[in-house]
Scaffold this active site. Structure first.
Site, PDB file in Angstrom:
ATOM      1  CG  ASN A  91      -1.747   1.185   1.375  1.00 54.96           C
ATOM      2  OD1 ASN A  91      -2.615   1.396   0.559  1.00 54.96           O
ATOM      3  ND2 ASN A  91      -1.517   2.006   2.386  1.00 54.96           N
ATOM      4  CB  CYS A  92       2.029   3.767  -1.736  1.00 54.65           C
ATOM      5  SG  CYS A  92       1.216   3.854  -3.335  1.00 54.65           S
ATOM      6  N   GLY A  93       0.318   5.877  -0.994  1.00 55.46           N
ATOM      7  CA  GLY A  93      -0.653   6.955  -0.975  1.00 55.46           C
ATOM      8  C   GLY A  93      -1.654   6.901  -2.112  1.00 55.46           C
TER       9      GLY A  93
END
Length: 118
Positions: A81-83
């Protein structure tokens, strides 16, 4: 991005509830502090620049640094996951090159996660 590399919101929620999921957030600690994270029992912060090195570590070194057992290459409950989904897509490429063929990511990232109904 190949749909097989993607995890849905519902899949992530189900994995969190079953306590089976490992969520690896590849944002910087500063970004996470400012915006929040996916709440999960087995959540790790490994910034994108460190992903390949982290998943190249031996099992003992990984556990010592991150506090949980290193995921197995065949684990399908490994979600990045990231932004926005861009860096987590890059992380997928990194770990797949190391043999983590079932790793997936959440397209849309934490920005999309915050908009999902609970």
């Amino acid at each position: 991005m190949d749909p097989e590399n993607c995890a849905s919101y519902q899949e992530i929620i189900a994995g969190i509830q079953k306590k089976e999921l490992i969520v690896v957030d590849v944002r910087s600690p500063h970004e996470i502090e400012g915006s929040g994270k996916i709440e999960c029992d087995r959540w790790l912060n490994i910034p994108i620049a460190e992903v390949k090195n982290a998943f190249s570590m031996d099992d003992d070194s990984f556990k010592s640094k991150y506090g949980i057992a290193k995921p197995k290459k065949e684990d399908s409950d490994l979600i990045f996951n990231c932004g926005s989904g861009k860096r987590s897509g890059m992380a997928i490429n990194d770990v797949k090159s190391l043999g983590y063929t079932k790793a997936r990511h959440y397209p849309g990232g934490y920005g999309k996660w915050k908009q999902e109904p609970l």
